[in-house]
Enzyme design. Sequence first.
Site, PDB file in Angstrom:
ATOM      1  N   THR A  32       0.822  -1.212   0.000  1.00 41.63           N
ATOM      2  CA  THR A  32       0.000   0.000   0.000  1.00 41.63           C
ATOM      3  C   THR A  32       0.852   1.257   0.000  1.00 41.63           C
ATOM      4  O   THR A  32       0.441   2.293  -0.509  1.00 41.63           O
ATOM      5  CB  THR A  32      -0.927  -0.033   1.239  1.00 41.63           C
ATOM      6  OG1 THR A  32      -1.792  -1.143   1.088  1.00 41.63           O
ATOM      7  CG2 THR A  32      -1.757   1.229   1.366  1.00 41.63           C
ATOM      8  N   TYR A  45      -8.092   1.138  -3.765  1.00 44.24           N
ATOM      9  CA  TYR A  45      -6.806   1.417  -4.390  1.00 44.24           C
ATOM     10  C   TYR A  45      -6.170   0.114  -4.837  1.00 44.24           C
ATOM     11  O   TYR A  45      -6.633  -0.972  -4.487  1.00 44.24           O
ATOM     12  CB  TYR A  45      -5.866   2.141  -3.411  1.00 44.24           C
ATOM     13  CG  TYR A  45      -5.439   1.240  -2.259  1.00 44.24           C
ATOM     14  CD1 TYR A  45      -6.264   1.050  -1.154  1.00 44.24           C
ATOM     15  CD2 TYR A  45      -4.224   0.546  -2.297  1.00 44.24           C
ATOM     16  CE1 TYR A  45      -5.893   0.204  -0.117  1.00 44.24           C
ATOM     17  CE2 TYR A  45      -3.850  -0.291  -1.269  1.00 44.24           C
ATOM     18  CZ  TYR A  45      -4.682  -0.454  -0.183  1.00 44.24           C
ATOM     19  OH  TYR A  45      -4.323  -1.299   0.837  1.00 44.24           O
ATOM     20  N   SER A  78       1.191  -7.433  -0.557  1.00 40.79           N
ATOM     21  CA  SER A  78       1.926  -8.499   0.132  1.00 40.79           C
ATOM     22  C   SER A  78       1.080  -9.739   0.389  1.00 40.79           C
ATOM     23  O   SER A  78       1.592 -10.765   0.828  1.00 40.79           O
ATOM     24  CB  SER A  78       2.582  -7.991   1.413  1.00 40.79           C
ATOM     25  OG  SER A  78       1.639  -7.757   2.408  1.00 40.79           O
ATOM     26  N   THR A 111       1.646  -4.428   4.262  1.00 39.65           N
ATOM     27  CA  THR A 111       1.549  -4.720   5.696  1.00 39.65           C
ATOM     28  C   THR A 111       0.981  -6.112   5.977  1.00 39.65           C
ATOM     29  O   THR A 111       1.210  -6.653   7.060  1.00 39.65           O
ATOM     30  CB  THR A 111       0.667  -3.673   6.399  1.00 39.65           C
ATOM     31  OG1 THR A 111      -0.611  -3.642   5.763  1.00 39.65           O
ATOM     32  CG2 THR A 111       1.311  -2.304   6.347  1.00 39.65           C
ATOM     33  N   ASP A 112       0.256  -6.691   5.006  1.00 42.59           N
ATOM     34  CA  ASP A 112      -0.457  -7.943   5.293  1.00 42.59           C
ATOM     35  C   ASP A 112       0.473  -9.073   5.722  1.00 42.59           C
ATOM     36  O   ASP A 112       0.154  -9.838   6.630  1.00 42.59           O
ATOM     37  CB  ASP A 112      -1.265  -8.394   4.057  1.00 42.59           C
ATOM     38  CG  ASP A 112      -2.465  -7.492   3.783  1.00 42.59           C
ATOM     39  OD1 ASP A 112      -2.765  -6.632   4.629  1.00 42.59           O
ATOM     40  OD2 ASP A 112      -3.087  -7.656   2.722  1.00 42.59           O
ATOM     41  N   LYS A 184       0.665  -7.789  12.694  1.00 47.46           N
ATOM     42  CA  LYS A 184      -0.344  -6.820  12.260  1.00 47.46           C
ATOM     43  C   LYS A 184      -1.582  -7.031  13.113  1.00 47.46           C
ATOM     44  O   LYS A 184      -2.150  -8.118  13.129  1.00 47.46           O
ATOM     45  CB  LYS A 184      -0.655  -7.006  10.771  1.00 47.46           C
ATOM     46  CG  LYS A 184      -1.583  -5.919  10.232  1.00 47.46           C
ATOM     47  CD  LYS A 184      -1.783  -6.016   8.720  1.00 47.46           C
ATOM     48  CE  LYS A 184      -2.654  -4.867   8.248  1.00 47.46           C
ATOM     49  NZ  LYS A 184      -2.922  -4.904   6.799  1.00 47.46           N
ATOM     50  N   GLU A 305      -1.759 -29.966  28.109  1.00 49.78           N
ATOM     51  CA  GLU A 305      -2.895 -30.872  27.913  1.00 49.78           C
ATOM     52  C   GLU A 305      -2.572 -31.953  26.896  1.00 49.78           C
ATOM     53  O   GLU A 305      -3.221 -32.978  26.837  1.00 49.78           O
ATOM     54  CB  GLU A 305      -4.124 -30.078  27.470  1.00 49.78           C
ATOM     55  CG  GLU A 305      -4.713 -29.225  28.584  1.00 49.78           C
ATOM     56  CD  GLU A 305      -6.005 -28.561  28.175  1.00 49.78           C
ATOM     57  OE1 GLU A 305      -7.007 -29.272  27.991  1.00 49.78           O
ATOM     58  OE2 GLU A 305      -6.007 -27.323  28.025  1.00 49.78           O
TER      59      GLU A 305
HETATM   60  N1  ASP Z   1      -2.808  -5.566   1.008  1.00 50.93           N
HETATM   61  C1  ASP Z   1      -1.777  -4.595   1.232  1.00 50.93           C
HETATM   62  C2  ASP Z   1      -0.448  -5.305   1.244  1.00 50.93           C
HETATM   63  O1  ASP Z   1      -0.175  -6.021   2.156  1.00 50.93           O
HETATM   64  C3  ASP Z   1      -2.013  -3.880   2.512  1.00 50.93           C
HETATM   65  C4  ASP Z   1      -0.950  -2.901   2.922  1.00 50.93           C
HETATM   66  O2  ASP Z   1       0.123  -2.826   2.383  1.00 50.93           O
HETATM   67  O3  ASP Z   1      -1.206  -2.150   3.880  1.00 50.93           O
HETATM   68  O4  ASP Z   1       0.297  -5.158   0.333  1.00 50.93           O
END
Ligand code: ASP
Length: 348
Positions: A32, A45, A78, A111-112, A184, A305
């Site tokens: 992103t 986007y 990602s 971020t994913d 995340k 367990e």
């Molecule tokens: N879907 C995006 C990615 O992981 C989300 C992000 O970058 O915040 O590339």
Amino acid sequence: MKKIITFLFSLVIIISVQAQLPRVIILATGGTIAGAGASSDRAGYTAGKIPIDDLIGAIPTVKKVASITGEQIASVGSQDMTTDIWKKLAVRANEIFAKNEADAIVVTHGTDTQEETGYFLDLVVASERPVVLTGSMRPATAISADGPKNLYDAITVAINPNSKGRGVLISFNEGIFDAREVMKLSTTKVNAFGSPNTGPVGQVYDGKVEYYMSSMREVNVKTPFSVQADTKFPRVDIVYMYADAPPDMLDMLIAKKVDGIVIAGVGNGNFNKAYMDAVKRAVSAGIVVCRASRTPSGRVVLHDEINDDELGTIVSDDLTPQKARVLLMLGLMKTKDKKQLQQYFFKY
Ligand code: ASP
């Protein structure tokens, strides 16, 4: 004539100041932070559209603190991260440090799956020099895009002398996180990352870096793991446990003859009787089964367990299922011995 001499003189000064600045190579993978949308005030986007040179162009003052070069390794959201891109990143990062091409590396990443790539690089980049990942939650075209600030901060962290020898870091929304610990935690908020077990290791604010703590885990030059361009990774999958879960996914993976299975168990890595029987079948088939937990904090401990000696399973310690998968993949490239693999989980 005087003007020309003054000009040349200032040019020499600028060049020599530039030559003394810490050298940072940015390895860009998309996400992103490189995302572009049709409108600045709506969420839609496409990730990974904007090239790294444009992202660097958005933070011109960074040139005063570091000498920056960008390299486009990939251009993906990602969610489409692959082990091939991981290999490219790892091979290039090790080459950059071995050939002394840079003092630090910043990786821009969606971020994913940033936490998985971060931990992977933590395990395979054998250098004390800083590697810092960052990304953004808002695309570059959004109102109050967080990417330029995150990138500037990540560079600030990367060139800080106290960032050396800390393993791979993630710099995000002014927090500095150990790549092994970070997760995340929010799907859409700009403070998306946190380390549930340990908290952040530091903070970057107003161009200054403060560290509060260090990880006790072994990383960097001491790592036993490595990857080359032709490395073939073993297949390790993750199976989620939930109330009344049938064993079908496990049986499918046994039939596929995968090398390892991580179970995102409930609580302390628990699973139901149907899974228990399927895990026995997987272990008898020679598949290494690692018990992790879908619970976002805490450790999965041996023999609570579930008796792991009897069942033939290993535990993830406090790694999330997605990170346990990374370590199991690298571990299985070295050994199939479960005792040794278990030690990796306690050590790294
Ligand atoms: N879907 C995006 C990615 O992981 C989300 C992000 O970058 O915040 O590339």
